[in-house]
Structure formats: C-alpha cells, structure tokens
Design an enzyme around this catalytic site. Structure first.
Site, PDB file in Angstrom:
ATOM      1  CB  CYS A 178     -25.071  -1.177  -4.179  1.00  0.00           C
ATOM      2  SG  CYS A 178     -24.145  -2.672  -3.818  1.00  0.00           S
TER       3      CYS A 178
ATOM      4  CG  HIS B 225     -28.239  -1.024  -1.682  1.00  0.00           C
ATOM      5  ND1 HIS B 225     -28.416  -2.172  -2.413  1.00  0.00           N
ATOM      6  CD2 HIS B 225     -27.001  -1.130  -1.119  1.00  0.00           C
ATOM      7  CE1 HIS B 225     -27.338  -2.926  -2.306  1.00  0.00           C
ATOM      8  NE2 HIS B 225     -26.460  -2.317  -1.520  1.00  0.00           N
TER       9      HIS B 225
ATOM     10  CG  ASN C 191     -25.681  -6.112  -1.060  1.00  0.00           C
ATOM     11  OD1 ASN C 191     -26.276  -5.849  -2.107  1.00  0.00           O
ATOM     12  ND2 ASN C 191     -24.678  -5.383  -0.618  1.00  0.00           N
TER      13      ASN C 191
HETATM   14  N1  ACO Z   1     -18.998 -14.309  11.438  1.00  0.00           N
HETATM   15  C1  ACO Z   1     -18.424 -14.120  12.655  1.00  0.00           C
HETATM   16  N2  ACO Z   1     -17.563 -13.115  12.897  1.00  0.00           N
HETATM   17  C2  ACO Z   1     -17.283 -12.282  11.878  1.00  0.00           C
HETATM   18  C3  ACO Z   1     -17.843 -12.425  10.598  1.00  0.00           C
HETATM   19  C4  ACO Z   1     -18.737 -13.495  10.404  1.00  0.00           C
HETATM   20  N3  ACO Z   1     -19.344 -13.738   9.212  1.00  0.00           N
HETATM   21  N4  ACO Z   1     -17.370 -11.447   9.791  1.00  0.00           N
HETATM   22  C5  ACO Z   1     -16.548 -10.703  10.532  1.00  0.00           C
HETATM   23  N5  ACO Z   1     -16.480 -11.219  11.810  1.00  0.00           N
HETATM   24  C6  ACO Z   1     -15.710 -10.734  12.942  1.00  0.00           C
HETATM   25  C7  ACO Z   1     -14.479  -9.973  12.534  1.00  0.00           C
HETATM   26  O1  ACO Z   1     -13.398 -10.844  12.248  1.00  0.00           O
HETATM   27  C8  ACO Z   1     -14.243  -9.132  13.748  1.00  0.00           C
HETATM   28  O2  ACO Z   1     -13.587  -9.912  14.716  1.00  0.00           O
HETATM   29  P1  ACO Z   1     -12.428  -9.271  15.640  1.00  0.00           P
HETATM   30  O3  ACO Z   1     -13.137  -8.184  16.433  1.00  0.00           O
HETATM   31  O4  ACO Z   1     -12.004 -10.422  16.450  1.00  0.00           O
HETATM   32  O5  ACO Z   1     -11.419  -8.740  14.688  1.00  0.00           O
HETATM   33  C9  ACO Z   1     -15.636  -8.835  14.274  1.00  0.00           C
HETATM   34  O6  ACO Z   1     -16.500  -9.803  13.658  1.00  0.00           O
HETATM   35  C10 ACO Z   1     -16.141  -7.447  13.913  1.00  0.00           C
HETATM   36  O7  ACO Z   1     -15.843  -7.192  12.526  1.00  0.00           O
HETATM   37  P2  ACO Z   1     -16.348  -5.889  11.802  1.00  0.00           P
HETATM   38  O8  ACO Z   1     -15.881  -5.915  10.383  1.00  0.00           O
HETATM   39  O9  ACO Z   1     -16.034  -4.703  12.623  1.00  0.00           O
HETATM   40  O10 ACO Z   1     -17.918  -6.170  11.861  1.00  0.00           O
HETATM   41  P3  ACO Z   1     -19.084  -5.200  11.521  1.00  0.00           P
HETATM   42  O11 ACO Z   1     -20.003  -5.123  12.637  1.00  0.00           O
HETATM   43  O12 ACO Z   1     -18.593  -3.911  10.905  1.00  0.00           O
HETATM   44  O13 ACO Z   1     -19.850  -6.005  10.380  1.00  0.00           O
HETATM   45  C11 ACO Z   1     -20.076  -5.915   7.987  1.00  0.00           C
HETATM   46  C12 ACO Z   1     -19.189  -6.323   9.160  1.00  0.00           C
HETATM   47  C13 ACO Z   1     -21.339  -6.751   8.065  1.00  0.00           C
HETATM   48  C14 ACO Z   1     -19.346  -6.211   6.691  1.00  0.00           C
HETATM   49  C15 ACO Z   1     -20.443  -4.414   8.078  1.00  0.00           C
HETATM   50  O14 ACO Z   1     -19.271  -3.677   8.297  1.00  0.00           O
HETATM   51  C16 ACO Z   1     -21.129  -3.885   6.854  1.00  0.00           C
HETATM   52  O15 ACO Z   1     -22.298  -4.161   6.632  1.00  0.00           O
HETATM   53  N6  ACO Z   1     -20.479  -3.025   6.059  1.00  0.00           N
HETATM   54  C17 ACO Z   1     -21.064  -2.346   4.931  1.00  0.00           C
HETATM   55  C18 ACO Z   1     -21.431  -3.256   3.784  1.00  0.00           C
HETATM   56  C19 ACO Z   1     -21.965  -2.410   2.622  1.00  0.00           C
HETATM   57  O16 ACO Z   1     -22.781  -1.528   2.803  1.00  0.00           O
HETATM   58  N7  ACO Z   1     -21.469  -2.607   1.430  1.00  0.00           N
HETATM   59  C20 ACO Z   1     -21.805  -1.661   0.366  1.00  0.00           C
HETATM   60  C21 ACO Z   1     -22.512  -2.240  -0.668  1.00  0.00           C
HETATM   61  S1  ACO Z   1     -21.686  -3.575  -1.422  1.00  0.00           S
HETATM   62  C22 ACO Z   1     -21.371  -3.104  -3.033  1.00  0.00           C
HETATM   63  O17 ACO Z   1     -21.415  -1.982  -3.414  1.00  0.00           O
HETATM   64  C23 ACO Z   1     -20.926  -4.224  -3.976  1.00  0.00           C
END
Ligand code: ACO
Length: 339
Positions: A116, A257, A287
């Site tokens: 990214c 980004h 993204n």
């Molecule tokens: N719909 C509903 N619930 C979901 C979903 C979804 N799509 N996805 C995850 N959940 C649930 C999980 O199962 C979890 O449930 P649980 O508490 O019962 O276990 C709950 O939501 C919370 O999950 P988290 O993973 O803690 O959710 P978070 O708020 O952290 O959001 C996310 C997840 C969106 C992936 C976030 O962590 C994020 O944005 N991370 C960084 C992404 C990023 O910057 N990537 C880098 C670039 S990518 C690259 O380089 C290719």
C-alpha cells in the site's frame, strides 16, 4: 543551471464499472452495511469482473487518460513504473505489458512492489530519477486488482478492498520550491506474520495442497495492522511537519492511503490536522492498495491549486510506511477533464 525539481504535471484514473455494495456483500457473508460503514467507512467498491483482464488493463486505461489529458508526446516518455501487489503475471512485469499496449517507443518499464506504500515510494524514486538529470518524463502508475487475492468467504477481509488505477506524469522543471520537497520513508520488516499471502511465492509455490487449503488469499490480523498503521502514519506525518515547519495552518491537503476511515481519522487527530483538509474517498472505492493516493488526486484534481502544500502518507504490508511533503505544481481547475 538551477536545481532540477520533479513535479506531477497531470493525473489519469480508472475504476471498473462494476459496483460491489455493502448490501451485496451482506448477501455473500455474515456482515451488514451498518458494521462496514461504522468500522471501516466503506459503502461500495469497484471490481474488475471481466474474465481475462488484470491489473495492466486498469493501469493502461489510467495512463491513456493521463496522456490524453496532458497532451504529452508518448515518444518523449523516458520510463514507466507500475507499482502493484497484484501483477498480471509473476513475469513479465505488468509495466512491460502496459508500455507495449501504449506503444511507448522510448521508455523503459519496470514494476515496483511496496504494497500500500507503492505510490508513495515510487513517486520518490521517480522524483530522484528526474532530479538526477538523466530522465525528463516518467509515468508512475499505482494499480491493484485486490479482488484477485481476496477470499470472498472471509468477512474480515472481503469487505475492505476494491480495484482501480491512477497514473501521474512526473516531469523535470527548473522552477524552484515546487514539486517533491521532502520524504520520510521507512520499512519495519516485522510485519510479515500479520499481513501476507501464504502461498504462490518462492517459499511456498502453488500446489494442490495450497489451493485446497485456500492459501492464495490475503491474510491479515486486522487489529494489529490497525495499531501499527495509526502509529506509523501519524508519527511519519508529524516528522515531515517538524522537518518542514508545517502546521495545520500552512498545510492545504493531506492525502493518505485509504485502508480504514477510522485509521485516517486517528492519524489526523494525533497530528492535530482538521479532517476537512484530508482527502478521503474510501467510502466509494474501498482500499485499492497502490491506487488509493493517485485515485484521491484524480477525484480532487480541480480543488488543487499551484503552490498547495500537500502531505502524502501511507502504510502497508511489510510493514512499509512513510510520509512526504509535496508542493502542487498547477491549477487543477484549469485542466480540461479534471474532476
Ligand atoms: N462484518 C461483521 N462483523 C465482522 C466483520 C464484518 N465484515 N469482520 C469482522 N467482524 C467481527 C469479528 O469477527 C469480531 O467479532 P468477535 O468480537 O465476535 O470476535 C468483531 O467484528 C471485531 O473484529 P476486529 O477484527 O477486532 O474488528 P476491527 O474493528 O479491528 O475491524 C478491520 C477490522 C476493519 C480489518 C480493522 O482491524 C482494520 O482496518 N485493520 C487495518 C487494515 C489495514 O490498514 N490494512 C493495511 C493495508 S492492506 C495492505 O497493505 C494490502
């Protein structure tokens, strides 16, 4: 002769027609528009659905629009760099395919992979090539078909990504105090366990086993990646601000980004920058990895004025991260076809 500076002189973009909405995703996996909107800030993303088309197709479309908008003579392009994590093939490079399709006779072409951070890093590489005096015009394309490595049965990742491409022309100028001013780019090599694709590379080549075990998809530990993204991007932005005497008052735009709206908001808050100066389009593209920053420029070209102080910042797999200070070089509202 004065110092040679590197400036962006035009932008082209391309996103596929197909719109994958939160509503459609919620029929594919256990998710909802409410969860995706509040946790990530995405409403819809574009997906390249046509069989047989890859990243080079979108890259070529963006570059074609760039050439048409700028009126640059294709024979004067010295180099074309595609930055992508989703190349058409392992080899040859996606850039070689794009250069061939565009018919650029005098350019050399190569791919540059920095997940990214691809656009942020590659802009700096292209600027250094220009500043060396050896090259005058370089096309930099950030393009990714993220849908090609997303598991559409995994709700934690499939809601996040989209496909798209953005292309800029980087040119030499002797005008001073314009273009790429400073960059603070770093790579923290500890990111592998948290964000990667397990198979398909030289460590674990494709086999029946890797396909059967679904190892050809993007794997991410979201919470850890989130934490690193906020820390690094905000620290990098503050470092660039300190080094260049920048503040909320004299920064015109921040172009980050776009991985999660909450990451962007947290970075702006930590760096004490108002959100109305941050260009955000994650709601309609998701993204798109290397394409997020050029697509944000493309979407907002007519708002950018000559002399505007811009901060670019990005974070991605590796972990790659950084920020740069760029002084915009033309009035976007005077460009025919600018959005
Ligand atoms: N719909 C509903 N619930 C979901 C979903 C979804 N799509 N996805 C995850 N959940 C649930 C999980 O199962 C979890 O449930 P649980 O508490 O019962 O276990 C709950 O939501 C919370 O999950 P988290 O993973 O803690 O959710 P978070 O708020 O952290 O959001 C996310 C997840 C969106 C992936 C976030 O962590 C994020 O944005 N991370 C960084 C992404 C990023 O910057 N990537 C880098 C670039 S990518 C690259 O380089 C290719």
């Amino acid at each position: 002769m004065g110092k040679i500076n590197a400036i962006i002189t035009g932008i082209g973009g391309y996103v596929p027609d197909y719109i994958l909405t939160n509503e459609e995703l919620s029929r594919m996996v256990d998710t909802s528009d409410e969860w995706i909107t509040t946790r990530v800030g995405i409403k819809e993303r574009r997906i390249l659905t046509e069989e047989g088309l890859g990243t080079s197709y979108m890259a070529r479309k963006a570059a074609k629009q760039l050439i048409q908008k700028t009126g640059v003579d294709p024979d004067t392009i010295d180099a074309l760099i595609v930055t992508t994590t989703t190349p058409d093939y392992k080899f040859p490079s996606t850039a070689s395919i794009v250069v061939g399709k565009l018919g650029l006779k005098n350019a050399f072409a190569f791919d540059f992979e920095a997940a990214c951070c691809g656009f942020l890093y590659t802009l700096d590489v292209a600027a250094s090539m220009i500043q060396s005096g050896r090259y005058k015009k370089i096309i930099v394309i950030g393009a990714d078909k993220m849908s090609s490595l997303v598991d559409y049965t995994d709700r934690a990742t499939c809601v996040l990504f989209g496909d798209g491409a953005g292309a800029v022309l980087v040119e030499a100028t002797e005008e001073q105090n314009i273009g790429v001013q400073d960059s603070y780019l770093r790579t923290d090599g500890s990111g592998l366990p948290f964000l990667h694709m397990k198979a398909g590379g030289s460590v674990c080549p494709p086999s029946h086993f890797t396909v059967d075990h679904r190892l050809h998809f993007l794997y991410q530990e979201g919470r850890t990646v989130f934490r690193y993204a906020v820390t690094y991007m905000s620290n990098d932005v503050m470092e660039i601000m300190k080094r260049n005497n920048l503040s909320a008052e004299n920064i015109d735009w921040v172009i980050p980004h776009e991985a999660n709206r909450r990451i962007i908001e947290a970075v702006a808050k930590r760096a004490e920058l108002p959100l109305d100066k941050v260009l955000i389009n994650i709601d309609h593209y998701g993204n798109t990895s290397a394409a997020t920053i050029p697509l944000a420029i493309w979407d907002n070209e007519s708002r950018l004025k000559k002399g505007d102080n811009i901060i670019f910042t990005a974070f991605g797999a590796g972990f790659v991260h950084g920020a740069s200070f760029y002084k915009w070089a033309y009035d976007g509202d005077k460009v025919a076809g600018a959005k």
